[in-house]
Write a protein that holds these residues in place. Sequence first.
Motif, short mmCIF file in Angstrom:
data_model
loop_
_atom_site.label_atom_id
_atom_site.label_comp_id
_atom_site.label_asym_id
_atom_site.label_seq_id
_atom_site.Cartn_x
_atom_site.Cartn_y
_atom_site.Cartn_z
N VAL A 1 -10.47 -5.97 3.65
CA VAL A 1 -10.50 -5.07 2.49
C VAL A 1 -9.18 -5.22 1.72
O VAL A 1 -8.25 -5.88 2.18
CB VAL A 1 -10.70 -3.58 2.89
N PHE B 1 -5.97 -7.58 4.87
CA PHE B 1 -6.36 -8.98 5.05
C PHE B 1 -7.11 -9.18 6.37
O PHE B 1 -8.13 -9.85 6.44
CB PHE B 1 -5.09 -9.82 5.03
N ARG B 2 -6.60 -8.54 7.40
CA ARG B 2 -7.19 -8.73 8.74
C ARG B 2 -8.55 -8.06 8.89
O ARG B 2 -9.36 -8.50 9.69
CB ARG B 2 -6.22 -8.20 9.80
N TRP C 1 3.39 -4.51 10.27
CA TRP C 1 2.45 -5.09 9.31
C TRP C 1 2.50 -4.30 8.01
O TRP C 1 2.61 -3.07 8.03
CB TRP C 1 1.02 -5.05 9.83
N ASP D 1 -11.98 8.22 3.27
CA ASP D 1 -12.37 8.08 4.68
C ASP D 1 -13.19 6.80 4.81
O ASP D 1 -14.21 6.64 4.13
CB ASP D 1 -13.22 9.27 5.14
N PRO D 2 -12.78 5.90 5.71
CA PRO D 2 -13.50 4.62 5.82
C PRO D 2 -14.88 4.81 6.46
O PRO D 2 -15.12 5.80 7.15
CB PRO D 2 -12.60 3.79 6.73
N SER D 3 -15.75 3.84 6.22
CA SER D 3 -17.05 3.83 6.91
C SER D 3 -16.79 3.59 8.40
O SER D 3 -15.70 3.15 8.80
CB SER D 3 -17.92 2.71 6.34
N GLU E 1 -1.37 -6.82 4.79
CA GLU E 1 -1.71 -7.61 5.98
C GLU E 1 -2.85 -6.96 6.77
O GLU E 1 -3.77 -7.65 7.24
CB GLU E 1 -0.48 -7.79 6.87
N GLU F 1 -5.90 -3.04 18.50
CA GLU F 1 -6.25 -3.01 19.93
C GLU F 1 -6.32 -1.58 20.46
O GLU F 1 -5.79 -1.26 21.52
CB GLU F 1 -5.24 -3.86 20.73
N LEU G 1 -15.77 -0.06 9.16
CA LEU G 1 -14.38 -0.36 8.78
C LEU G 1 -13.40 0.33 9.72
O LEU G 1 -12.38 -0.26 10.12
CB LEU G 1 -14.13 0.07 7.32
N ARG H 1 -9.81 -2.08 16.01
CA ARG H 1 -9.82 -3.33 16.79
C ARG H 1 -8.58 -4.18 16.53
O ARG H 1 -8.02 -4.74 17.47
CB ARG H 1 -11.09 -4.12 16.48
N VAL H 2 -8.15 -4.26 15.26
CA VAL H 2 -6.98 -5.12 15.00
C VAL H 2 -5.71 -4.53 15.62
O VAL H 2 -4.76 -5.26 15.90
CB VAL H 2 -6.73 -5.39 13.49
#
Lengths: 66, 135
Positions: free
Chosen positions: A25, A21-22, A14, A39-41, A18, A53, A44, A50-51
Amino acid sequence: MKNRLRVLRAEFNWSQAEVGFRVGVSRQAINAIETRKYDPSLPLAMKIARVFEKRVEEVFELEETD
Amino acid sequence: MDNPPAELKDPGLRLLGRLAASVVLWLVTFAAANMILARDPPSAAVRAGAVAAAIGGLLPWIWMASRAITMQDEYNRRIHLIALAWAFAATGVFIIAAHLLSRAHFIDYLPLMDIVLLMVLAWWVSIVLTSRHYR
């Protein structure tokens, strides 16, 4: 905070755009996370995990300096 | 994995159009108010109306700019937050410096609209520099 985003992207073949997009952001946000400039929240970080897995701790790892 | 859902299209173009329209609206109301006030009308109601129209014309731009920032992702909102903080600080330093230089008789007192233009410039420069820093 260290992360395995680049490795996971390569495994899934990816682009940054991509992944962005998923998880909803921009590509720039994914790039900033990947290069450890941002650093993401927690929500996020969980979406990113999760995307792919994975669990959050399989993608992100705290460092001593964090 | 499945393909990304189609509804995640970038909604930014419509917002950009509205933002541009709000800028035009403000410029028109501001120019009209200036033209009216330049004639120095004797009626206080006319003068107050011109001021109210120019201020009212600015409100849609403030609303649209706020929407444009808040609808972005958390990373871009952070960039805007940092850029606004830097622009606020730079404008504050400029105002204090200009005030003191004026008190020291090095420069004339600056018109308020010059400070507004500088504030907008500082905001834009801060966004560019902060974006580059985090890129």
